[in-house]
Design a protein around this motif. Structure first.
Motif, PDB file in Angstrom:
ATOM      1  N   ASP A  18       0.831  -1.213   0.000  1.00 37.46           N
ATOM      2  CA  ASP A  18       0.000   0.000   0.000  1.00 37.46           C
ATOM      3  C   ASP A  18       0.862   1.258   0.000  1.00 37.46           C
ATOM      4  O   ASP A  18       0.607   2.200  -0.768  1.00 37.46           O
ATOM      5  N   GLU A  19       1.879   1.282   0.859  1.00 34.29           N
ATOM      6  CA  GLU A  19       2.714   2.479   0.972  1.00 34.29           C
ATOM      7  C   GLU A  19       3.549   2.695  -0.280  1.00 34.29           C
ATOM      8  O   GLU A  19       3.676   3.830  -0.771  1.00 34.29           O
ATOM      9  N   HIS A  20       4.132   1.619  -0.800  1.00 33.36           N
ATOM     10  CA  HIS A  20       4.951   1.765  -2.013  1.00 33.36           C
ATOM     11  C   HIS A  20       4.072   2.178  -3.191  1.00 33.36           C
ATOM     12  O   HIS A  20       4.458   3.040  -3.995  1.00 33.36           O
ATOM     13  N   GLY A  21       2.898   1.578  -3.276  1.00 27.52           N
ATOM     14  CA  GLY A  21       1.990   1.933  -4.354  1.00 27.52           C
ATOM     15  C   GLY A  21       1.519   3.372  -4.258  1.00 27.52           C
ATOM     16  O   GLY A  21       1.396   4.067  -5.271  1.00 27.52           O
ATOM     17  N   ALA A  22       1.254   3.849  -3.035  1.00 26.84           N
ATOM     18  CA  ALA A  22       0.796   5.228  -2.853  1.00 26.84           C
ATOM     19  C   ALA A  22       1.881   6.224  -3.224  1.00 26.84           C
ATOM     20  O   ALA A  22       1.601   7.304  -3.752  1.00 26.84           O
ATOM     21  N   THR A  23       3.148   5.862  -2.968  1.00 30.27           N
ATOM     22  CA  THR A  23       4.266   6.772  -3.237  1.00 30.27           C
ATOM     23  C   THR A  23       4.705   6.722  -4.694  1.00 30.27           C
ATOM     24  O   THR A  23       4.969   7.764  -5.316  1.00 30.27           O
ATOM     25  N   HIS A  24       4.789   5.533  -5.236  1.00 33.47           N
ATOM     26  CA  HIS A  24       5.384   5.364  -6.574  1.00 33.47           C
ATOM     27  C   HIS A  24       4.397   4.859  -7.626  1.00 33.47           C
ATOM     28  O   HIS A  24       4.769   4.678  -8.779  1.00 33.47           O
ATOM     29  N   GLY A  25       3.161   4.641  -7.215  1.00 37.50           N
ATOM     30  CA  GLY A  25       2.163   4.130  -8.142  1.00 37.50           C
ATOM     31  C   GLY A  25       2.113   2.603  -8.111  1.00 37.50           C
ATOM     32  O   GLY A  25       3.119   1.943  -7.845  1.00 37.50           O
ATOM     33  N   HIS A  26       0.945   2.071  -8.377  1.00 35.06           N
ATOM     34  CA  HIS A  26       0.790   0.613  -8.422  1.00 35.06           C
ATOM     35  C   HIS A  26       1.221   0.133  -9.808  1.00 35.06           C
ATOM     36  O   HIS A  26       0.411  -0.320 -10.621  1.00 35.06           O
ATOM     37  N   VAL A  27       2.520   0.223 -10.035  1.00 32.96           N
ATOM     38  CA  VAL A  27       3.103  -0.070 -11.342  1.00 32.96           C
ATOM     39  C   VAL A  27       3.178  -1.580 -11.560  1.00 32.96           C
ATOM     40  O   VAL A  27       3.147  -2.373 -10.610  1.00 32.96           O
ATOM     41  N   PRO A  28       3.278  -2.029 -12.817  1.00 39.05           N
ATOM     42  CA  PRO A  28       3.346  -3.468 -13.086  1.00 39.05           C
ATOM     43  C   PRO A  28       4.462  -4.170 -12.325  1.00 39.05           C
ATOM     44  O   PRO A  28       4.282  -5.304 -11.870  1.00 39.05           O
ATOM     45  N   GLU A  29       5.618  -3.508 -12.172  1.00 40.53           N
ATOM     46  CA  GLU A  29       6.744  -4.151 -11.501  1.00 40.53           C
ATOM     47  C   GLU A  29       6.404  -4.538 -10.064  1.00 40.53           C
ATOM     48  O   GLU A  29       6.862  -5.574  -9.563  1.00 40.53           O
ATOM     49  N   LEU A  30       5.610  -3.713  -9.391  1.00 41.83           N
ATOM     50  CA  LEU A  30       5.208  -4.027  -8.020  1.00 41.83           C
ATOM     51  C   LEU A  30       4.378  -5.297  -7.993  1.00 41.83           C
ATOM     52  O   LEU A  30       4.610  -6.194  -7.175  1.00 41.83           O
ATOM     53  N   TRP A  31       3.413  -5.395  -8.907  1.00 42.11           N
ATOM     54  CA  TRP A  31       2.529  -6.563  -8.905  1.00 42.11           C
ATOM     55  C   TRP A  31       3.245  -7.812  -9.418  1.00 42.11           C
ATOM     56  O   TRP A  31       2.920  -8.927  -9.002  1.00 42.11           O
ATOM     57  N   VAL A  32       4.220  -7.620 -10.302  1.00 42.51           N
ATOM     58  CA  VAL A  32       5.034  -8.776 -10.712  1.00 42.51           C
ATOM     59  C   VAL A  32       5.782  -9.337  -9.505  1.00 42.51           C
ATOM     60  O   VAL A  32       5.847 -10.557  -9.299  1.00 42.51           O
ATOM     61  N   ALA A  33       6.347  -8.451  -8.678  1.00 41.75           N
ATOM     62  CA  ALA A  33       7.057  -8.896  -7.475  1.00 41.75           C
ATOM     63  C   ALA A  33       6.104  -9.613  -6.524  1.00 41.75           C
ATOM     64  O   ALA A  33       6.451 -10.654  -5.945  1.00 41.75           O
ATOM     65  N   VAL A  34       4.900  -9.077  -6.356  1.00 38.77           N
ATOM     66  CA  VAL A  34       3.912  -9.724  -5.491  1.00 38.77           C
ATOM     67  C   VAL A  34       3.569 -11.109  -6.036  1.00 38.77           C
ATOM     68  O   VAL A  34       3.447 -12.090  -5.285  1.00 38.77           O
ATOM     69  N   GLY A  35       3.440 -11.201  -7.357  1.00 35.55           N
ATOM     70  CA  GLY A  35       3.140 -12.489  -7.972  1.00 35.55           C
ATOM     71  C   GLY A  35       4.266 -13.493  -7.814  1.00 35.55           C
ATOM     72  O   GLY A  35       4.034 -14.672  -7.514  1.00 35.55           O
ATOM     73  N   GLN A  36       5.498 -13.043  -8.002  1.00 37.60           N
ATOM     74  CA  GLN A  36       6.646 -13.934  -7.817  1.00 37.60           C
ATOM     75  C   GLN A  36       6.734 -14.413  -6.366  1.00 37.60           C
ATOM     76  O   GLN A  36       7.025 -15.582  -6.111  1.00 37.60           O
ATOM     77  N   ASP A  37       6.495 -13.489  -5.447  1.00 35.30           N
ATOM     78  CA  ASP A  37       6.517 -13.849  -4.030  1.00 35.30           C
ATOM     79  C   ASP A  37       5.462 -14.923  -3.739  1.00 35.30           C
ATOM     80  O   ASP A  37       5.714 -15.883  -3.001  1.00 35.30           O
ATOM     81  N   ALA A  38       4.291 -14.784  -4.352  1.00 35.27           N
ATOM     82  CA  ALA A  38       3.232 -15.774  -4.158  1.00 35.27           C
ATOM     83  C   ALA A  38       3.632 -17.130  -4.727  1.00 35.27           C
ATOM     84  O   ALA A  38       3.399 -18.177  -4.108  1.00 35.27           O
ATOM     85  N   LEU A  39       4.250 -17.133  -5.898  1.00 33.51           N
ATOM     86  CA  LEU A  39       4.688 -18.404  -6.491  1.00 33.51           C
ATOM     87  C   LEU A  39       5.725 -19.092  -5.617  1.00 33.51           C
ATOM     88  O   LEU A  39       5.713 -20.320  -5.473  1.00 33.51           O
ATOM     89  N   HIS A  40       6.637 -18.312  -5.037  1.00 31.02           N
ATOM     90  CA  HIS A  40       7.641 -18.895  -4.158  1.00 31.02           C
ATOM     91  C   HIS A  40       6.991 -19.601  -2.974  1.00 31.02           C
ATOM     92  O   HIS A  40       7.553 -20.553  -2.431  1.00 31.02           O
ATOM     93  N   ARG A  41       5.804 -19.126  -2.576  1.00 29.94           N
ATOM     94  CA  ARG A  41       5.086 -19.726  -1.446  1.00 29.94           C
ATOM     95  C   ARG A  41       4.031 -20.732  -1.914  1.00 29.94           C
ATOM     96  O   ARG A  41       3.192 -21.154  -1.133  1.00 29.94           O
ATOM     97  N   GLN A  42       4.084 -21.077  -3.210  1.00 30.88           N
ATOM     98  CA  GLN A  42       3.134 -22.041  -3.786  1.00 30.88           C
ATOM     99  C   GLN A  42       1.691 -21.540  -3.750  1.00 30.88           C
ATOM    100  O   GLN A  42       0.746 -22.339  -3.744  1.00 30.88           O
ATOM    101  N   ASP A  43       1.523 -20.227  -3.712  1.00 35.41           N
ATOM    102  CA  ASP A  43       0.190 -19.626  -3.711  1.00 35.41           C
ATOM    103  C   ASP A  43      -0.146 -19.233  -5.152  1.00 35.41           C
ATOM    104  O   ASP A  43       0.054 -18.081  -5.559  1.00 35.41           O
ATOM    105  N   ARG A  44      -0.662 -20.172  -5.916  1.00 37.02           N
ATOM    106  CA  ARG A  44      -0.934 -19.906  -7.327  1.00 37.02           C
ATOM    107  C   ARG A  44      -2.085 -18.922  -7.513  1.00 37.02           C
ATOM    108  O   ARG A  44      -2.054 -18.089  -8.423  1.00 37.02           O
ATOM    109  N   THR A  45      -3.084 -19.006  -6.652  1.00 40.17           N
ATOM    110  CA  THR A  45      -4.215 -18.082  -6.756  1.00 40.17           C
ATOM    111  C   THR A  45      -3.747 -16.642  -6.548  1.00 40.17           C
ATOM    112  O   THR A  45      -4.110 -15.737  -7.310  1.00 40.17           O
ATOM    113  N   GLY A  46      -2.913 -16.435  -5.525  1.00 42.87           N
ATOM    114  CA  GLY A  46      -2.378 -15.096  -5.277  1.00 42.87           C
ATOM    115  C   GLY A  46      -1.497 -14.620  -6.411  1.00 42.87           C
ATOM    116  O   GLY A  46      -1.517 -13.432  -6.775  1.00 42.87           O
ATOM    117  N   ALA A  47      -0.730 -15.530  -6.992  1.00 43.07           N
ATOM    118  CA  ALA A  47       0.143 -15.168  -8.112  1.00 43.07           C
ATOM    119  C   ALA A  47      -0.678 -14.750  -9.319  1.00 43.07           C
ATOM    120  O   ALA A  47      -0.373 -13.742  -9.979  1.00 43.07           O
TER     121      ALA A  47
END
Length: 317
Positions: A196-225
């Motif tokens: 939330d804070e990074h998105g508010a400061t720098h925008g909810h850019v694709p790179e942020l959501w790609v990182a969130v998706g990669q983090d989810a895959l690392h945790r085997q959370d396919r739905t979150g990814a």
């Protein structure tokens, strides 16, 4: 314009095959455009030029360190240990560049020599990078952050990573590392606060959501990814984030949905054709056409799709 730039570089090399700067420009052009065939050919030719240089030429050529790195990064004979040995061979004879010091640090880190890697990363930060600000200011800091994390020093790991994000808010590695550290120290609530804070400061850019998706895959959370990559790819899905979304769908045994995303991408992203092939195989269908196999880029992109198929919950083919 980019093609004209390459033609200009080629013209320079025809008139002076020993032009170090032109060899470096061509390697950078090939790397920037993902032209692996040109990159390999250019590295072979550049290495032959370097090997013929006299000692006085080695000390006088300030961009030689960058050229050595670009050669070592692509040559097929350059396994990690051999590549490191080859780079170290020149270190007493050339002007060290930020890229040269950083890449040696990266290889030493991979070899487990953390003290040597840290010394080289710190040296790299002391030399301004004329050609590449990312290398001069960002990659050594991320290296120091990784080393701190490996030692369990979260304070310094966070400090280095925060410095990277202040310089480059969209840096993929820094975003992913930040998510991991937030989760480690504060759980999911801290992760969501960072997003939330990074998105508010720098925008909810694709790179942020790609990182969130990669983090989810690392945790085997396919739905979150899938949810995160969908936000990164947009509507309709486009660009490289769309490839990540398609791979996540394939991993989740949804090849038909993945294929629908990939079809519009094939004209601009050759890797999409590899993904489409993987989806057809999972669906038990024969594709209308096969990806061109003559390009080295085909082989570079194939691995990720094979992994996606293997991780899928689909029945074995």
């Amino acid at each position: 314009a980019d093609t004209a730039s390459l033609m200009g570089i080629e013209t320079l090399l025809v008139s002076d095959p020993g032009d170090i700067h032109a060899h470096l420009d061509r390697l950078d052009w090939a790397r920037r455009h993902g032209d692996h065939d040109l990159w390999r050919r250019s590295a072979t030719e550049a290495r032959a030029v370097v090997e013929r240089l006299e000692e006085s030429q080695l000390t006088e050529t300030h961009s030689l360190g960058d050229l050595l790195v670009r050669i070592s990064q692509v040559m097929p004979w350059m396994e990690r240990d051999e590549g490191l040995e080859w780079l170290e061979r020149w270190q007493a004879q050339i002007h060290p560049s930020s890229l040269y010091l950083w890449w040696r640090g990266h290889l030493w880190e991979a070899a487990g020599a953390q003290d040597t890697a840290e010394e080289l990363y710190r040296e790299s930060l002391q030399i301004p990078s004329v050609r590449n600000v990312e290398v001069g200011a960002i990659r050594p800091r991320m290296g120091l952050g990784r080393l701190a994390m490996a030692r369990g020093d979260l304070t310094n790991a966070r400090r280095w990573t925060s410095e990277v994000l202040s310089l480059s808010p969209r840096d993929a590695e820094a975003l992913l590392s930040s998510l991991a550290m937030e989760r480690l120290e504060g759980g999911e609530e801290a992760v969501q606060r960072f997003i939330d804070e990074h998105g508010a400061t720098h925008g909810h850019v694709p790179e942020l959501w790609v990182a969130v998706g990669q983090d989810a895959l690392h945790r085997q959370d396919r739905t979150g990814a899938i949810e995160a990559f969908s936000r990164a790819a947009g509507d309709p899905p486009r660009g490289r984030p769309a490839l990540r979304l398609a791979r996540a769908l394939l991993m989740d045994s949804r090849p038909a949905e993945a294929l629908e995303i990939l079809r519009p991408l094939e004209a601009d992203l050759p890797e999409a054709s590899l993904g489409a092939l993987a989806c057809h195989l999972c669906l038990g269908k024969v594709p209308d056409s096969l990806p061109a196999a003559e390009s080295a880029a085909t082989h570079y992109g194939l691995r990720d799709w094979i992994v996606a198929v293997l991780q899928s919950r689909s029945e074995p083919l």
